[in-house]
Design an enzyme around this catalytic site. Structure first.
Site, PDB file in Angstrom:
ATOM      1  N   ILE A  47       0.942  -1.005  -0.076  1.00 32.22           N
ATOM      2  CA  ILE A  47       0.202  -0.270  -0.057  1.00 32.22           C
ATOM      3  C   ILE A  47       0.629   1.644   0.372  1.00 32.22           C
ATOM      4  O   ILE A  47       1.536   1.378   0.742  1.00 32.22           O
ATOM      5  CB  ILE A  47      -0.647   0.585   1.648  1.00 32.22           C
ATOM      6  CG1 ILE A  47      -1.794  -1.828   1.637  1.00 32.22           C
ATOM      7  CG2 ILE A  47      -1.948   1.359   0.919  1.00 32.22           C
ATOM      8  CD1 ILE A  47      -2.699  -1.591  -0.040  1.00 32.22           C
ATOM      9  N   HIS A  49       0.805   4.047   1.162  1.00 32.73           N
ATOM     10  CA  HIS A  49      -0.137   4.906   2.567  1.00 32.73           C
ATOM     11  C   HIS A  49      -0.405   6.374   2.548  1.00 32.73           C
ATOM     12  O   HIS A  49       0.753   6.943   1.795  1.00 32.73           O
ATOM     13  CB  HIS A  49       0.477   5.136   3.546  1.00 32.73           C
ATOM     14  CG  HIS A  49       0.264   3.617   3.783  1.00 32.73           C
ATOM     15  ND1 HIS A  49      -0.437   2.468   4.592  1.00 32.73           N
ATOM     16  CD2 HIS A  49       1.661   2.157   4.408  1.00 32.73           C
ATOM     17  CE1 HIS A  49      -0.446   1.317   5.270  1.00 32.73           C
ATOM     18  NE2 HIS A  49       0.640   1.246   4.773  1.00 32.73           N
ATOM     19  N   ARG A 310       8.015  -7.215  10.011  1.00 35.29           N
ATOM     20  CA  ARG A 310       8.201  -6.226   9.916  1.00 35.29           C
ATOM     21  C   ARG A 310       9.918  -5.357  10.768  1.00 35.29           C
ATOM     22  O   ARG A 310       9.769  -6.542  11.170  1.00 35.29           O
ATOM     23  CB  ARG A 310       7.322  -5.394  10.522  1.00 35.29           C
ATOM     24  CG  ARG A 310       5.745  -5.014  10.177  1.00 35.29           C
ATOM     25  CD  ARG A 310       4.710  -5.473  11.538  1.00 35.29           C
ATOM     26  NE  ARG A 310       3.679  -5.240  10.537  1.00 35.29           N
ATOM     27  CZ  ARG A 310       3.323  -6.590  10.921  1.00 35.29           C
ATOM     28  NH1 ARG A 310       3.481  -7.613  11.186  1.00 35.29           N
ATOM     29  NH2 ARG A 310       1.895  -6.632  10.553  1.00 35.29           N
ATOM     30  N   CYS A 402      -1.824 -19.422 -15.771  1.00 32.11           N
ATOM     31  CA  CYS A 402      -2.988 -18.950 -15.118  1.00 32.11           C
ATOM     32  C   CYS A 402      -2.353 -17.804 -16.064  1.00 32.11           C
ATOM     33  O   CYS A 402      -3.156 -17.147 -15.933  1.00 32.11           O
ATOM     34  CB  CYS A 402      -2.329 -19.239 -13.905  1.00 32.11           C
ATOM     35  SG  CYS A 402      -2.081 -20.952 -14.073  1.00 32.11           S
TER      36      CYS A 402
HETATM   37  C1  LIG Z   1       3.495  -7.154   7.259  1.00 27.93           C
HETATM   38  C2  LIG Z   1       3.912  -6.170   6.164  1.00 27.93           C
HETATM   39  C3  LIG Z   1       2.909  -4.971   5.510  1.00 27.93           C
HETATM   40  C4  LIG Z   1       4.029  -3.603   5.149  1.00 27.93           C
HETATM   41  N1  LIG Z   1       2.833  -3.665   4.517  1.00 27.93           N
HETATM   42  C5  LIG Z   1       3.529  -2.095   4.432  1.00 27.93           C
HETATM   43  C6  LIG Z   1       2.280  -0.912   3.304  1.00 27.93           C
HETATM   44  O1  LIG Z   1       1.364  -1.476   2.947  1.00 27.93           O
HETATM   45  N2  LIG Z   1       3.267  -0.070   2.990  1.00 27.93           N
HETATM   46  C7  LIG Z   1       4.686   0.722   2.824  1.00 27.93           C
HETATM   47  O2  LIG Z   1       4.518   1.522   2.842  1.00 27.93           O
HETATM   48  N3  LIG Z   1       4.857   0.024   3.651  1.00 27.93           N
HETATM   49  C8  LIG Z   1       4.778  -1.468   4.705  1.00 27.93           C
HETATM   50  N4  LIG Z   1       5.103  -2.040   5.131  1.00 27.93           N
HETATM   51  C9  LIG Z   1       7.070  -1.783   5.520  1.00 27.93           C
HETATM   52  C10 LIG Z   1       7.948  -1.696   3.874  1.00 27.93           C
HETATM   53  O3  LIG Z   1       8.057  -3.310   3.140  1.00 27.93           O
HETATM   54  C11 LIG Z   1       9.261  -1.662   4.271  1.00 27.93           C
HETATM   55  O4  LIG Z   1       9.597  -0.682   4.643  1.00 27.93           O
HETATM   56  C12 LIG Z   1      10.216  -1.747   3.431  1.00 27.93           C
HETATM   57  O5  LIG Z   1       9.970  -3.254   2.032  1.00 27.93           O
HETATM   58  C13 LIG Z   1      11.557  -2.388   3.851  1.00 27.93           C
HETATM   59  O6  LIG Z   1      12.504  -2.452   2.833  1.00 27.93           O
HETATM   60  P1  LIG Z   1      14.229  -2.230   3.060  1.00 27.93           P
HETATM   61  O7  LIG Z   1      15.007  -2.118   1.998  1.00 27.93           O
HETATM   62  O8  LIG Z   1      15.022  -0.988   4.344  1.00 27.93           O
HETATM   63  O9  LIG Z   1      14.024  -3.727   3.616  1.00 27.93           O
HETATM   64  P2  LIG Z   1      14.708  -4.964   3.097  1.00 27.93           P
HETATM   65  O10 LIG Z   1      13.514  -5.416   1.663  1.00 27.93           O
HETATM   66  O11 LIG Z   1      14.296  -6.227   4.208  1.00 27.93           O
HETATM   67  O12 LIG Z   1      15.712  -5.168   2.518  1.00 27.93           O
HETATM   68  C14 LIG Z   1      17.209  -5.077   3.418  1.00 27.93           C
HETATM   69  C15 LIG Z   1      17.537  -6.400   2.177  1.00 27.93           C
HETATM   70  O13 LIG Z   1      18.756  -6.218   3.190  1.00 27.93           O
HETATM   71  C16 LIG Z   1      19.624  -7.447   2.932  1.00 27.93           C
HETATM   72  N5  LIG Z   1      21.006  -7.737   3.628  1.00 27.93           N
HETATM   73  C17 LIG Z   1      20.161  -7.924   5.069  1.00 27.93           C
HETATM   74  N6  LIG Z   1      21.471  -7.871   5.892  1.00 27.93           N
HETATM   75  C18 LIG Z   1      22.530  -8.301   4.538  1.00 27.93           C
HETATM   76  C19 LIG Z   1      24.297  -7.989   5.051  1.00 27.93           C
HETATM   77  N7  LIG Z   1      24.861  -8.716   6.118  1.00 27.93           N
HETATM   78  N8  LIG Z   1      24.547  -8.282   3.838  1.00 27.93           N
HETATM   79  C20 LIG Z   1      24.243  -8.043   2.798  1.00 27.93           C
HETATM   80  N9  LIG Z   1      22.851  -7.420   2.039  1.00 27.93           N
HETATM   81  C21 LIG Z   1      22.321  -7.963   3.652  1.00 27.93           C
HETATM   82  C22 LIG Z   1      18.724  -8.491   3.027  1.00 27.93           C
HETATM   83  O14 LIG Z   1      19.398  -9.324   1.937  1.00 27.93           O
HETATM   84  C23 LIG Z   1      16.948  -8.282   2.770  1.00 27.93           C
HETATM   85  O15 LIG Z   1      17.542  -7.624   0.749  1.00 27.93           O
HETATM   86  C24 LIG Z   1       4.912  -3.513   5.095  1.00 27.93           C
HETATM   87  C25 LIG Z   1       6.291  -4.210   6.197  1.00 27.93           C
HETATM   88  C26 LIG Z   1       5.583  -5.617   6.238  1.00 27.93           C
HETATM   89  C27 LIG Z   1       6.479  -7.072   7.178  1.00 27.93           C
END
Ligand SMILES: Cc1cc2nc3c(=O)[nH]c(=O)nc-3n(C[C@H](O)[C@H](O)[C@H](O)COP(=O)(O)OP(=O)(O)OC[C@H]3O[C@@H](n4cnc5c(N)ncnc54)[C@H](O)[C@@H]3O)c2cc1C
Length: 484
Positions: A47, A49, A310, A402
């Site tokens: 979403i 938001h 999360r 599909c």
């Molecule tokens: C249930 C749920 C519902 C949500 N719904 C929403 C929503 O509707 N709208 C919204 O705005 N947000 C939502 N969020 C939040 C949103 O999904 C996250 O804020 C966002 O995906 C975070 O992205 P990121 O890149 O920080 O983390 P991630 O996508 O987790 O990326 C971090 C990356 O770092 C890598 N990594 C970790 N450690 C290492 C290491 N030591 N060396 C190399 N790589 C590493 C991992 O493999 C991963 O690929 C939701 C989250 C959850 C869990």
């Protein structure tokens, strides 16, 4: 030596990489898994938001509203599916109205445009499947839905086109200070970089602690979902929330940009940052909570369930900024919801921090904001389909029935600059395995195509990360099978 190394290829790391690629800097993105968008970015509510949830004055509040406003442009440039379908928060009784009005007030303070309080009857007029108990609702026209993994993948592809480098299957296991910056110890070769950006999601506290004293802790909180067949995709047209609780935004019902229906999530703290399995109890609680918003969702149309984690920080807000004891090391941590929404705005903010540190590097004269669009064969008019088949007969061979995905599309997805290397990577780029049969028919064909195109044995084709092989060896050959 790199100017900047980004740890983590989620939506945050990929959009920061893209934003940095506007400048003449040498940037590397490293990801521990075998594909980008394989962490929290692949499993969330998807979403965009509107921005009425977060407390005014927080980073969540600021970047949510700013990020939301950037979505049309970013998704337009990157050809990523995005729709402003609007959202509603429901109140089911007089006792919930103060919370609903509080959300509206907060939204106005955060600068959310177009908020409107509507009666229960008006809410049901706009959404006929809503429960009769709904007494009032908060409508937000700027709420939207997006494909989160498409956004991350598209941003990475665009950043690579503009000069960023990327290293998959590379886990950072330690960080050392060196005179000009940092040396990252990884499962591959060591990497030296003047600036390091920590976008490691659920592991961002561990990465922070490699260079500085612990300042925050990430608590993984699981959220479970049902995904419904497209036959239920029009059950609602808006994203339907309930009033939030201390545990989060509560269970929602929403269409997805791909035409499915999504119901979830619950919220449960878990010990392990890899615990993405669903549970019968968790899914039952999701179903019960969702039935309050809409009692007639057809659960017989569920095609799969999933869980996301999360990265909840114990500080209560996003943690974004240079670490005082570690100059040139920037945390972008604790990016729980609304992190997907906030991502484009966070990327601009972090890029500004980096530019300041590097003394305003010059603009990249070759920067282009668009990427080569993916071919989505089933969306094309008949003449365009014929033209593709004339050019390459593999576009005439359907692999996924599909979702009507052709071999030609899969081959293209594998050979793009941030191409798919895994079965899930192909699935996220094109959707084979996301339809009714969930890969039962097309899965083995996708493994075969990956093996052929990557020139590896089928036993080396992985699901999504280094150890996730799908096939271990030959059981018996076809001729043996005939004899037996
Ligand atoms: C249930 C749920 C519902 C949500 N719904 C929403 C929503 O509707 N709208 C919204 O705005 N947000 C939502 N969020 C939040 C949103 O999904 C996250 O804020 C966002 O995906 C975070 O992205 P990121 O890149 O920080 O983390 P991630 O996508 O987790 O990326 C971090 C990356 O770092 C890598 N990594 C970790 N450690 C290492 C290491 N030591 N060396 C190399 N790589 C590493 C991992 O493999 C991963 O690929 C939701 C989250 C959850 C869990």
């Amino acid at each position: 030596m790199f100017d900047i190394t980004i740890i983590g290829g989620g939506v945050i790391g990929c959009l920061i990489g893209r934003e940095l690629s506007r400048y003449r800097v040498k940037t590397l993105l490293i990801e521990k898994d075998s594909d980008i968008a394989n962490g929290t970015t692949k499993a969330n509510s998807a979403i965009v938001h509107a921005g009425f949830d977060a407390k005014p004055g927080t980073l969540k509040g600021k970047f949510n509203v700013e990020g939301n406003a950037l979505y049309d442009r970013v998704c337009g440039e990157l050809s990523v599916p995005f729709k402003r379908n609007g959202s509603m928060v429901l109140a089911f009784s007089e006792s919930e109205l103060p919370e609903l009005y509080n959300l509206e007030k907060r939204g106005r303070q955060n600068g959310v445009p177009g908020l409107e309080l509507i009666s229960g009857d008006e809410a049901r007029r706009r959404e006929p499947h809503l429960a009769k108990e709904v007494v009032e609702a908060l409508y937000a026209p700027t709420g939207g839905i997006v494909s989160p993994w498409d956004l991350a993948i598209a941003a990475a592809e665009n950043a690579i086109d503009n000069g960023m480098e990327m290293s998959l299957d590379t886990e950072v296991t330690g960080i050392e200070r060196i005179p000009d910056g940092y040396r990252l110890i990884t499962t591959g070769t060591a990497i030296e970089s003047r600036i390091v950006i920590n976008c490691a999601g659920l592991h961002s506290d561990r990465i922070h602690n490699m260079v500085a004293t612990p300042a925050f802790k990430i608590i993984p909180r699981r959220g479970e979902y049902f995904v419904f067949d497209r036959s239920e995709g029009n059950h609602v047209s808006h994203t339907i929330f309930q009033c939030p609780t201390p545990n989060g935004k509560g269970v929602l019902i929403s269409p997805s940009v791909h035409g499915n229906l999504l119901v979830g999530p619950n919220a449960e703290a878990v010990q392990d940052a890899e615990h993405t399995e669903t549970t019968a109890a968790g899914l039952a609680s999701v179903r019960e909570a969702a039935s309050k918003s809409s009692p007639d969702v057809a659960y017989s149309a569920v095609i799969t369930s999933f869980a996301g984690l999360r990265a909840t920080p114990d500080t209560g807000d996003f943690i974004i900024g240079e670490v005082k004891e570690a100059p040139g090391f920037i945390d972008v941590a604790g990016i729980e919801s609304p992190g997907l929404t906030a991502a484009p705005a966070i990327a601009i903010h972090v890029t500004e921090l980096v530019r300041e540190r590097l003394g305003n590097p010059a603009a990249n004269p070759e920067f282009t904001p668009t990427r080569r669009p993916m071919v989505h064969f089933s969306h094309l008019p008949a003449e365009a389909k014929s033209a593709w088949i004339q050019k390459d007969p593999r576009f005439g061979r359907i692999v996924c029935r599909c979702e009507s995905i052709t071999e030609g599309e899969i081959v293209d997805a594998i050979h793009r600059n941030a191409g798919a290397r895994t079965v899930d990577g192909v699935k996220r780029r094109l959707r084979p395995g996301m339809g009714r049969c969930q890969g039962g028919f097309c899965g083995p064909r996708v493994v075969e195509i990956l093996a052929r195109e990557l020139n590896i044995p089928m036993t080396e084709v992985r699901k999504d990360r280094p150890a996730s092989v799908l096939l271990t060896g030959v059981t018996k050959s076809a001729s043996e099978a005939v004899i037996a």
